[in-house]
Design an enzyme around this catalytic site. Structure first.
Site, PDB file in Angstrom:
ATOM      1  N   HIS A   1       7.497  17.570   0.502  1.00 15.45           N
ATOM      2  CA  HIS A   1       7.171  18.804   1.221  1.00 15.45           C
ATOM      3  C   HIS A   1       8.304  19.809   1.075  1.00 15.45           C
ATOM      4  O   HIS A   1       9.328  19.514   0.479  1.00 15.45           O
ATOM      5  CB  HIS A   1       6.846  18.529   2.687  1.00 15.45           C
TER       6      HIS A   1
ATOM      7  N   ASP B   1      15.751  19.707   3.114  1.00  9.44           N
ATOM      8  CA  ASP B   1      16.365  18.376   2.974  1.00  9.44           C
ATOM      9  C   ASP B   1      15.508  17.475   2.089  1.00  9.44           C
ATOM     10  O   ASP B   1      15.826  16.320   1.873  1.00  9.44           O
ATOM     11  CB  ASP B   1      16.641  17.739   4.357  1.00  9.44           C
TER      12      ASP B   1
ATOM     13  N   ASP C   1       8.105  13.115   5.093  1.00 11.05           N
ATOM     14  CA  ASP C   1       8.056  13.210   6.548  1.00 11.05           C
ATOM     15  C   ASP C   1       6.597  13.324   6.930  1.00 11.05           C
ATOM     16  O   ASP C   1       5.832  14.016   6.268  1.00 11.05           O
ATOM     17  CB  ASP C   1       8.816  14.450   7.030  1.00 11.05           C
TER      18      ASP C   1
ATOM     19  N   GLU D   1       9.721   7.266   6.404  1.00 10.67           N
ATOM     20  CA  GLU D   1      10.750   7.925   7.194  1.00 10.67           C
ATOM     21  C   GLU D   1      10.826   7.226   8.550  1.00 10.67           C
ATOM     22  O   GLU D   1       9.888   6.550   8.961  1.00 10.67           O
ATOM     23  CB  GLU D   1      10.414   9.408   7.393  1.00 10.67           C
TER      24      GLU D   1
ATOM     25  N   HIS E   1      15.525   7.967   5.913  1.00  6.69           N
ATOM     26  CA  HIS E   1      15.428   9.173   6.703  1.00  6.69           C
ATOM     27  C   HIS E   1      15.479   8.847   8.196  1.00  6.69           C
ATOM     28  O   HIS E   1      14.544   9.119   8.954  1.00  6.69           O
ATOM     29  CB  HIS E   1      14.120   9.902   6.344  1.00  6.69           C
TER      30      HIS E   1
ATOM     31  N   LYS F   1     -22.805 -14.841 -13.256  1.00  7.13           N
ATOM     32  CA  LYS F   1     -24.174 -14.903 -12.750  1.00  7.13           C
ATOM     33  C   LYS F   1     -24.537 -16.349 -12.386  1.00  7.13           C
ATOM     34  O   LYS F   1     -25.103 -16.608 -11.328  1.00  7.13           O
ATOM     35  CB  LYS F   1     -25.126 -14.368 -13.827  1.00  7.13           C
TER      36      LYS F   1
END
Lengths: 603, 656
Positions: free
Chosen positions: A71, A75, A181, A206, A417, A465
Site C-alpha cells: 500500500h 513505511d 497492513d 503485520e 511490523h 472411474k
C-alpha cells in the site's frame, strides 16, 4: 524426487520493528521483495532497509525476481525510488491501481520535506519518482498475475487505506500470503480485509496491535469529536497531524458530518493543498471504498466536503479557534511540525494524534509525555497544549489477526511490523491456538521453513472411474482404497497410474493366473439351491465389507475372484462345496475355505 | 461434454454446456427484435399522435382479434399490446440444474431475470464488476421504458391467426414463446445472485473445473472465457473487439491452443467499417447542425455512446460548432456517466493513465462540467424543456424506437426536414424501426457501428489461436442473405474440426480425458519402488488411499487407523494389503526341483495340448499348468501344505 523445499524469509526492515517494511522471501528458487519502505524515525542510513544484504552479491535485478508493494504508506513504499533509481533495480514491480496513483504523491510530499531539511536528498528528485512509477505494473483485486512463468500473484482487499492489498504469492507448490497492513473492521470509508481459504504455506502478517483488543470504533469517534468540540469551545486550536491520504478522508467525513449536524461555524482547514486532488482519487477509486460509500456515490459523493477548506500557512497565526488537518502525520517535518511549534506553548490548544508514530519522531516523543521537545538542534519547545492519542490507524488487533489466520488456514505464521514484546505474546497465542509454527525474525535474521514438496502423477481416468464405481473400496469420508500400478516410461518424467490389468497391457507381458480349488463336504440334506442361499447369507453376514462384490448366479456364488459351487454328494445328507480363488485374493479365499471347513467340522 | 444452443440470434447468445457433472450457461442474451412488431409506447401519455388505424384480416371476423392489430401508414401491421421479447429456449435445459452462469458483457445478460427468477435456479452468476454495474443500468432502463407507458391489454389472439397476417408479422419466429418484460423487483432479485470477478481470476467450480474471464476488448468489463477441465482447455468467445476504443484491449494469449472453441457474437454489420461510419456520422451531424437542424441519435445508455461523445465533441470543436449542446437522456444517464469514471482498471491504457494525475478517464466528464453535455432522466421533465436549445444533438433510447424517450423525439422532430435521425446501433433494421412513424420529413441516416470482430478478423484470430475443434452458430457457416456468396462473410472451415449449432440443437463432443493429475503425499512417494519389468518400462504395484473429497484427488498411503473402524480381522487386512500380480510362464524345472527339496517325491507329469498336468498323489493334489495359468486342485485339507505349495509356485513365477 526432492521430498522437501524451503521458504526462506529475511526481513530487511519491519523485523520486530515498525517502519521501513522490507521483507525478502525465497520461494521455489525465486526471490521476492515484499514492500520497500522507509523509516520515518531516522535521519541516517537506518532510514532505508539494509539493502547491502542483497547488493553485496551483485546486480540487484539478477537477484530479485519481483517487488510487491502492499500500500501507499511511506513505511511500505518510501524506499522504492531509491531501489529503482539509485540501486538500479529494473525488474517487475507490482501494486494495486490506487497505490500506483497515490504512492507517487506521498513520495513527492516526502521529497519536499527532505529537500527542506536534509542534505542528502539527492536520490529524491521528482523525475526519479516519476521514472520509478513508470516501472510499476498495476494489478486488480483477485486477478492472477503470472510473473516470469512460475510466480503467481493475487491481491486481496486489505482495508487499512485506499488500495491496500494483501498478496498471495505462489511458486510451485509453496505459497506465501503477505498482509501488508490490514484492518479487519470496516470504517467510514473502507471495507474490511477479506481473504479466502487459500491455505498458504506461510502467512506473513503485520502485528502492530498484536496485544490490543480494541474498543469499538464508535467510542473512539465520540471521544475524538468530544475533544475537538471542547477545545474549540474554550477558544483553542486543534492540530491533527495526518497523512494527506487515508485516515484523513475518514476523519474529514467524521468532522464534516458533525459540523453539519451541530451547525458549527468554527473553520476547519485541510493543509497541503492536497485536499481536492486527494479527494479526486477517492472519487475515482470509489470501487475500493466500502459498500455504503459505493452505493451512494452517484447521488452524493462522500468526498465532497462542505465545511473543510484549504489551509494557508498564514492562517496559523490567526486568532480564535480552528481545526487544522496538516501533514505529515508523525510531526517529523513539514507543516504539521511548524504548526505544532507555534501552538504547543498555549495550553488552550490541543494536539490530536490519530495514528501511530514511530520512535524517533516528534510525534512519538510528545505522545510518550515529553514536555520539552528539541525541535531543532538546541532549540527547545515547551509543550503545554493538551495531547491526545486516539488511534484511528486501521490495523487489525490481536483478535483480527487470529481471525485472518482462521480464514486463510496457513501452515506457518511469521510476524513482522510490530514490537518484539507484543510479538512474543501473539506468537505464543498463535502456536497454542492453531498448533502451528510461528516465527518473528529480527531485521537481518533469516528464517528457513521446510515445506513438503508435492509430487504429482497422472492417474488414468478409467481407473478413477473404476474406483468411484466400486463401493466396496469406500473407506468413508471421501477416501477410497485403490489397488493399481505405477508405470514409468524411460525418458518420461510423468509417472502414470493405472489398473493392474492395463499395466499388463502397457508392459506387454502375459499375466499368469494362479488359482486354487478345494472341496469341502458339509452335512446338508436340502436342495442345492437352498444350500447355496444358505451359504450366500452366511458370506453376506460374515463379510459385510465385501457385500457389494458378492453375487449369486445359477451356477455359483462369486465374491471378487472367489467362486463357490454346490454339488450333490454320494451321501444324500451331504453336499459337496467346491471353492476356488485366484492368488490375489488368497487371504480372503483361505478365509472362506476355513469357514466352510468349520461348518463341516461342527456337523 | 454437451453443448446446447438456446438462442436463435448469435448476437444474443445463450449456450449451455455440460461438462463432467457441471452445467454452465454461457450468456443469456435477450432478443428484442420481436418488439418491432408492436406499436410504439409513447412516454408522454397525453401526447399520442394517431397514425395507426385498427386492422383486421380481410374476410375474417372474430371479436377476439378486435383491438389487437393496427395498420400504420406504410401498410405495416403492428400489434397493439405491451411489447414482447424473445427469451432463451426453456425446454432444452432445466434452469434449476444450472450450476453457474457466465456473463460475458452487459449486452448479453438482458435475459438474466428470465433464467434465474421463478425457475428453481440455484446457481451462481459470474461477471465482472463493470458488467454488473452497467448491466444493472441496462436492465433498469429497459424496465423503466416499458413500465412508464403501461398497456392495459395483452394481445394474444393474433398469434393464433399468424397465417392470415401480412409480412413481416406473419414471419414472426415462434411468437407463442415471446414474453413480456420482467419487473424491477425481478431484476433486483436476479442480481443478488451475481458474484463479481476480475479478469484472470481463477474460479473453481465444484472442484471439478476452473473458469477464468479474460478481456475481450468490446466494452467496459467485457470478457471471453477459458474453462479448464484437467488437461483440457475450452474457450468461449463472445463479443470481442480488436479495435482500439475505450475498453481494455482484448487478451489473445489466454485463448491460444484450446481443445475446443465456441464462437458467437461477431459483428452485426459485417459490411460496415466502424471507423468510416463514425466519420460519416460526424460529417452529417455537422451538416445538419449548420443547417440549423437538430440530430437525434438512438442509443443504449453505455458503450459506443461514450466514443460518440468523445469523437463528436472533438469533431464539432474542429468545425466551429463547439457551442452546440449535447443532451443525453436516459433514466440511467447520470449513473452511466458516473460509473464510467470509476472503472479505470477496466479501461484502455491511455484512459487508465489519466486517473493517475488525477483526471477523469473519459472526456465526457469534462463535457458535463463545462455544460456541453447535459443529462436528463426523462423527456417529460421540465428541467429538460427549460434547458433545451436547438440546434442540438440528442442521445436517447431505445434503439428499437418502440419505447423510451426516443419515441417522443421521433414524433416531435420528425416533421422538420432539417433534422436528422442517425442510427448507429446495428441491431434493428432502421426502416422497419421507423415504419410506424411514417410519413416523416426528418432525414434518416444509417451508420451502423459495431466494434465486434468481423469475419476477416475472426478468421485471422482462429488461425492464430489454433483451437482443435471449433463450434459455430450455423449462420456463420453460410453467407448472409443479400451478400451473395461472398466468402468474406463466413468462417473458414479448414485446418480443424468445425461443428455448427443452431437454436434447439445439442452437440456431443468427446473430450477424451485420459488422465487426471493427482498429487501424492510424501509418505506415498517414499513407498514407491519401481522395478524395470521390460526394457524402458518400470512399474510398481500399489495399494493406497485416494482422497476424493470436494472432487479433488490426492493419493496417500493406507494408514492403519483408516481401517480400524472397518475391521480388525487380520485376513481382511491381508486381503486389502497383500496383493501380488504374477506374470510370465511357470519355470517347470525349478518347480520340480523345489518339490523334490520339499520331500515330494512322486510328481507324475502328463503333457496335453495346452500344457501339462502334475499329479502329486501322496499329497492328494493336482496341478494344471499352461502358458497363462496355474490351477491347483488341492483335496488335502492341510493349510500348511497348500501355503507351502503356493510359495513354491510363486517363486517359480515373475511377479510385481
Amino acid at each position: 524426487m526432492n521430498i522437501s523445499n524451503r521458504i526462506i524469509v529475511t526481513p530487511l526492515g519491519a523485523g520486530q520493528d515498525v517502519g521501513r517494511s522490507c521483507i525478502l522471501i525465497t520461494i521455489g528458487n525465486r526471490n521476492i521483495m515484499l514492500d520497500c519502505g522507509m523509516h520515518m524515525g531516522y535521519q541516517d542510513e537506518r532510514k532505508f532497509p539494509d539493502f547491502s544484504y542483497i547488493t553485496s552479491d551483485g546486480n540487484i535485478t539478477d537477484i530479485i525476481d519481483c517487488v510487491i508493494i502492499s500500500h501507499f504508506h511511506l513505511d511500505h513504499c518510501g524506499a522504492l525510488s531509491y531501489l529503482t533509481e539509485h540501486l538500479g533495480y529494473h525488474g517487475p514491480i507490482y501494486m494495486t491501481h490506487p497505490t500506483k496513483a497515490i504512492a507517487p504523491i506521498l513520495l513527492e510530499d516526502m521529497r519536499k520535506h527532505l529537500v527542506e531539511y536534509e542534505e542528502e536528498a539527492k536520490y529524491f528528485t521528482s523525475s526519479a519518482i516519476r521514472d520509478c512509477m513508470k516501472k510499476v505494473t498495476a494489478v486488480n483485486l483477485h486477478e492472477v498475475v503470472t510473473v516470469k512463468e512460475d510466480i503467481e500473484l493475487k491481491a486481496y482487499y486489505a482495508g487499512h487505506v485506499l488500495g491496500a492489498a494483501m498478496f498471495y504469492i505462489k511458486v510451485g507448490n509453496d505459497s506465501v500470503v503477505y498482509t501488508g497492513d490490514f484492518s479487519m473492521t470496516p470504517d467510514r470509508h473502507l471495507g474490511a480485509a477479506w481473504i479466502d481459504k487459500c491455505r498458504p504455506t506461510l502467512l506473513i502478517t503485520e502485528s502492530t496491535y498484536a496485544t490490543t483488543i480494541r474498543d469499538s470504533k464508535r467510542c473512539r469517534e465520540r471521544d475524538f469529536l468530544k475533544n475537538v468540540h471542547e477545545c474549540i469551545d474554550r477558544g483553542g486550536k486543534v492540530l491533527i497531524p495526518i497523512f494527506a491520504l487515508g485516515r484523513a478522508q475518514e476523519l474529514c467525513i467524521l468532522i464534516d458530518t458533525y459540523w453539519d449536524r451541530m451547525g458549527l461555524k468554527v473553520p476547519v482547514y485541510f493543509a497541503a493543498g492536497l485536499t481536492e486532488k486527494a479527494n479526486s482519487y477517492y472519487k475515482m477509486f470509489i470501487t475500493w471504498t466500502n459498500q455504503k460509500v459505493r452505493q451512494t456515490f452517484v447521488h452524493r459523493n462522500m468526498f465532497d466536503f462542505k465545511h473543510i477548506k484549504p489551509f494557508d500557512k498564514t492562517y496559523m497565526h490567526n486568532p480564535g479557534p480552528m481545526v487544522v488537518f496538516a501533514t505529515p502525520g508523525m510531526l517529523h517535518a513539514g507543516l504539521s511540525l511548524n504548526i505544532f511549534k507555534k501552538w504547543a506553548p498555549d495550553e488552550k490548544n490541543m494536539l490530536i494524534v490519530p495514528g501511530y508514530c514511530v520512535s524517533g519522531t516528534v510525534g512519538n516523543k510528545v505522545l510518550s509525555g515529553s514536555k520539552k521537545i528539541e525541535a531543532e538542534p538546541n532549540k527547545f519547545i515547551d509543550v503545554k497544549m493538551s495531547v491526545e492519542y486516539l488511534s484511528f490507524s486501521a490495523h487489525a488487533d490481536g483478535k483480527g489477526i487470529i481471525q485472518l489466520i482462521k480464514n486463510c488456514e496457513p501452515q506457518n505464521v511469521l510476524l513482522v511490523h510490530g514490537e518484539e514484546e507484543k510479538m512474543k505474546f501473539l506468537r505464543a497465542k498463535i502456536m497454542q491456538e492453531f498448533n502451528i509454527n510461528c516465527y518473528m525474525p529480527a531485521n537481518g535474521e533469516t528464517v528457513e521453513i521446510e515445506t513438503a514438496n508435492i509430487h504429482t502423477f497422472n492417474m488414468s481416468t478409467k481407473l478413477v472411474k473404476e474406483i468411484l464405481d466400486d463401493q466396496s473400496n469406500n473407506l468413508g469420508n471421501g477416501k477410497r482404497l485403490v489397488h493399481g500400478a505405477f508405470l514409468l516410461k524411460n525418458g518420461s518424467s510423468n509417472l502414470n497410474a493405472m489398473s493392474v490389468k492395463d499395466t499388463f497391457k502397457e508392459l506387454d507381458i502375459q499375466r499368469h493366473t494362479l488359482r486354487f480349488t478345494c472341496t469341502v463336504e458339509i452335512k446338508e440334506s436340502s436342495t442345492i439351491q437352498k444350500t447355496k442361499t444358505k451359504l450366500y447369507n452366511m458370506l453376506e453376514n460374515n463379510l459385510p465389507i465385501f457385500k457389494n462384490k458378492l453375487t449369486m448366479s445359477d451356477g455359483s456364488i462369486s465374491l471378487a475372484s472367489i467362486l463357490v459351487t454346490v454339488e450333490d454328494s454320494m451321501d444324500n445328507n451331504k453336499k459337496k462345496i467346491v471353492i476356488s480363488w485366484a492368488n490375489e485374493d488368497e487371504p480372503l479365499g483361505n478365509h472362506v475355505l476355513e469357514m466352510l471347513q468349520n461348518m463341516s467340522k461342527s456337523d | 461434454m454437451k453443448v446446447y444452443c438456446l438462442s436463435e440470434d448469435p448476437n444474443k447468445p445463450c449456450f449451455v454446456i455440460k461438462l463432467k457433472s457441471v452445467t454452465i450457461m454461457l450468456d443469456c442474451g435477450l432478443s428484442a427484435h420481436s418488439v418491432l412488431n408492436f406499436l410504439p409506447l409513447y412516454p408522454i401519455p397525453d401526447w399520442k399522435p394517431n397514425k395507426a388505424a385498427a386492422w383486421i384480416p380481410k374476410n375474417f371476423s372474430d371479436p377476439q382479434i378486435e383491438g389487437e392489430l393496427n395498420e400504420c401508414m406504410t401498410n405495416q401491421v403492428l400489434v397493439n399490446s405491451a411489447p414482447e421479447f424473445m427469451t432463451p429456449l426453456t425446454k432444452l435445459v432445466d434452469f434449476a440444474d444450472i450450476d453457474v452462469i457466465l456473463v460475458s458483457n452487459y449486452m448479453t445478460m438482458l435475459a438474466l431475470p428470465f433464467i434465474t427468477e421463478n425457475t428453481g435456479f440455484k446457481g451462481v452468476v459470474y461477471m465482472t464488476e463493470p458488467t454488473l454495474h452497467i448491466g444493472k443500468l441496462f436492465l433498469e432502463e429497459l424496465v423503466d421504458f416499458v413500465e412508464q407507458s403501461p398497456k392495459p391489454n395483452v394481445a394474444k389472439y393474433w398469434k393464433e391467426i399468424l397465417h392470415l397476417l401480412p409480412p413481416p408479422l406473419c414471419n414472426s419466429f415462434k411468437p407463442h414463446t415471446w414474453k413480456q418484460l420482467y419487473s424491477l423487483a425481478q431484476v433486483n432479485s436476479s442480481l443478488t445472485r451475481v458474484q463479481m470477478i476480475s479478469y484472470d481470476q481463477k474460479i473453481e467450480i465444484t472442484g471439478a473445473l476452473t473458469v477464468t474471464a479474460v478481456s475481450s476488448g468490446y466494452c467496459l468489463g467485457s470478457s471471453n472465457w477459458v474453462i479448464y477441465l484437467e488437461s483440457k482447455k475450452l474457450v468461449y468467445v463472445s463479443n470481442t473487439s480488436t479495435l482500439t476504443t475505450h475498453p481494455r484491449p482484448m487478451d489473445q494469449v489466454n485463448l491460444k491452443n484450446a481443445d475446443l472453441m465456441l464462437l458467437s457474437s461477431l459483428t452485426q454489420a459485417p459490411a460496415a467499417n466502424p471507423d468510416s461510419m463514425l466519420g460519416e456520422l460526424c460529417l452529417s451531424v455537422a451538416v445538419t447542425l449548420r443547417n440549423n437542424g437538430s440530430v437525434l441519435i438512438p442509443c443504449y445508455p453505455s458503450g459506443v455512446v461514450y466514443d460518440l461523445f468523445e469523437c463528436l465533441s472533438s469533431h464539432l470543436d474542429s468545425t466551429a460548432l463547439g457551442q452546440i449542446p449535447m443532451y443525453f437522456i436516459s433514466p440511467v444517464a447520470h449513473s452511466s456517466l458516473e460509473y464510467s469514471n470509476i472503472l479505470a482498471e477496466w479501461l484502455s491504457q491511455s484512459k487508465q493513465n489519466k486517473v493517475y494525475f488525477p483526471e477523469e478517464p473519459f472526456p465526457h466528464a469534462q463535457l458535463v462540467k463545462s455544460g456541453r453535455l447535459k443529462h436528463f432522466k426523462h423527456v417529460y421533465t421540465d428541467d429538460l424543456w427549460n434547458d433545451l436549445r436547438q440546434p442540438c444533438v440528442v442521445f436517447c433510447g431505445h434503439p428499437s424506437l418502440r419505447f423510451g424517450d426516443v419515441v417522443h423525439f421521433v414524433e416531435y422532430w420528425g416533421t422538420n426536414p432539417q433534422n436528422t435521425i442517425i442510427f448507429t446501433e446495428p441491431e434493428f433494421p432502421y426502416l422497419e424501426a421507423l415504419a410506424p412513424f411514417q410519413p416523416l420529413s426528418m432525414k434518416a441516416m444509417h451508420c451502423p457501428i459495431d466494434t465486434s470482430m468481423n469475419f476477416t478478423q475472426a478468421n485471422k484470430m482462429i488461425k492464430d489461436l489454433k483451437p482443435a475443434v471449433l463450434i459455430l452458430p450455423e449462420c456463420y457457416a453460410i453467407p448472409p442473405a443479400g451478400f451473395g456468396h461472398k466468402n468474406e462473410f463466413v468462417i473458414d472451415q479448414v485446418d480443424r474440426k468445425v461443428l455448427t449449432i443452431k437454436r434447439g440443437e445439442v452437440i456431443s463432443e468427446k473430450l477424451d480425458i485420459k488422465t487426471v493429475n493427482v498429487p501424492f503425499t510424501t509418505e506415498m512417494v517414499v513407498s514407491v519402488t519401481l522395478n524395470e519389468l521390460q526394457s524402458g518400462l518400470k512399474a510398481s504395484k500399489f495399494t493406497a488411499v485416494l482422497d476424493t473429497k470436494d472432487n479433488k484427488y490426492k493419493l496417500d498411503i493406507l494408514r492403519d487407523d483408516l481401517l480400524a473402524n472397518k475391521t480388525t480381522e487380520p485376513y481382511l487386512l491381508e486381503t486389502l494389503f497383500k496383493k501380488t500380480y504374477e506374470w510370465g510362464q511357470l519355470d517347470i524345472d525349478r518347480f520340480l526341483r523345489a518339490l523334490t527339496n520339499e520331500g515330494v517325491s512322486d510328481p507324475k507329469i502328463e503333457h496335453n495340448t495346452h500344457g501339462y498336468t502334475i499329479h502329486l498323489k501322496s499329497e492328494d493334489t493336482l496341478i494344471q499348468v499352461d502358458d497363462k495359468s496355474t490351477h491347483i486342485f488341492c483335496e488335502k485339507m492341510d493349510k500348511n501344505w497348500r501355503l507351502k505349495l503356493r510359495s513354491i509356485v510363486m517363486e517359480c513365477l515373475n511377479s510385481f
